[in-house]
Design a protein around this motif. Structure first.
Motif, PDB file in Angstrom:
ATOM      1  N   UNK A   1      35.518  30.155  43.609  1.00 32.48           N
ATOM      2  CA  UNK A   1      35.078  30.558  44.950  1.00 32.48           C
ATOM      3  C   UNK A   1      35.654  31.910  45.348  1.00 32.48           C
ATOM      4  N   UNK A   2      36.751  32.293  44.710  1.00 33.40           N
ATOM      5  CA  UNK A   2      37.355  33.601  44.979  1.00 33.40           C
ATOM      6  C   UNK A   2      36.856  34.674  44.015  1.00 33.40           C
ATOM      7  N   UNK A   3      35.888  34.328  43.199  1.00 32.53           N
ATOM      8  CA  UNK A   3      35.306  35.300  42.281  1.00 32.53           C
ATOM      9  C   UNK A   3      36.017  35.395  40.954  1.00 32.53           C
ATOM     10  N   UNK A   4      36.819  34.408  40.609  1.00 33.00           N
ATOM     11  CA  UNK A   4      37.566  34.425  39.358  1.00 33.00           C
ATOM     12  C   UNK A   4      36.785  33.808  38.212  1.00 33.00           C
ATOM     13  N   UNK A   5      37.308  34.007  37.016  1.00 35.51           N
ATOM     14  CA  UNK A   5      36.681  33.490  35.806  1.00 35.51           C
ATOM     15  C   UNK A   5      37.457  32.275  35.302  1.00 35.51           C
ATOM     16  N   UNK A   6      36.896  31.616  34.291  1.00 35.04           N
ATOM     17  CA  UNK A   6      37.585  30.473  33.698  1.00 35.04           C
ATOM     18  C   UNK A   6      38.851  30.907  32.972  1.00 35.04           C
ATOM     19  N   UNK A   7      38.853  32.114  32.447  1.00 32.39           N
ATOM     20  CA  UNK A   7      40.051  32.630  31.783  1.00 32.39           C
ATOM     21  C   UNK A   7      41.163  32.835  32.802  1.00 32.39           C
TER      22      UNK A   7
END
Length: 159
Positions: A66-72
C-alpha cells in the motif's frame, strides 16, 4: 545484602548472636519483593512485544504494497527486525551487566516504542521510497528495542 550490625559493646563482651536462618529469610523475602515488583511490567512489555510481532508479520506485506513497495522490500523489512534484534542483544546484555538493568531496559523499551511509532507514521508520507525507508527504520528500531525480551528473561532468572 543486608549487613548485620553489631555494637562495640556486644562485640567486646561476646554477647552478639548470629542468626543465619533469620538473615537468610530476610534476604530471600527482600529478593522476592524486588522480583515481584518487576513481574507485572516485564510481563506486559513482553506481551506487547509478542503481540506486535505477531500482528505486524502477517500484515506487513499488505502495508508495504500500500506504500508502493515491492516484495523484495517486504522481505528486507521483515528480516530487518530479527537482524536488528540479533545485533543489539549482546550490546544490551553488556549494558545490563556493566551498568544497570533499569537503564538498559528503559532505553530499549523507548527505542522499541519509537520504532513502532515510525512504522505507524510511515503511512503519513507519500507512497514510495520515503515511506518504505521510514518503515525500514521503524522495523530496525523495533527489532533493536525488542531485544529487551532477553533482558527481561535474564532479570527474572537472576532474581
Amino acid at each position: 545484602v543486608l549487613p548485620l550490625i553489631i555494637t562495640k559493646a556486644e562485640h567486646s563482651r561476646g554477647t552478639h548472636t548470629h542468626n543465619t536462618q533469620h538473615t537468610t529469610s530476610s534476604l530471600s523475602s527482600h529478593k522476592n519483593s524486588k522480583m515481584n515488583r518487576w513481574k507485572l511490567p516485564l510481563s506486559l512489555v513482553l506481551l506487547v512485544d509478542a503481540i506486535s510481532y505477531m500482528a505486524v508479520g502477517p500484515s506487513l506485506v499488505f502495508y508495504i504494497q500500500s506504500l508502493g513497495g515491492t516484495k523484495e522490500q517486504y522481505g528486507l523489512i521483515l528480516s530487518s527486525f530479527s537482524l536488528a534484534a540479533f545485533f543489539s542483544k549482546p550490546f544490551l546484555g553488556w549494558w545490563s551487566d556493566t551498568g544497570t538493568f533499569r537503564q538498559a531496559y528503559a532505553f530499549s523499551s523507548a527505542f522499541s516504542i519509537m520504532g513502532g511509532l515510525l512504522y505507524t507514521w510511515a503511512s503519513v508520507f507519500p507512497p514510495g521510497r520515503t515511506a518504505i525507508a521510514v518503515v525500514l527504520v521503524g522495523r530496525l528500531m523495533g527489532g533493536a528495542g525488542a531485544a529487551n525480551a532477553a533482558l527481561g528473561f535474564a532479570y527474572i532468572a537472576r532474581a
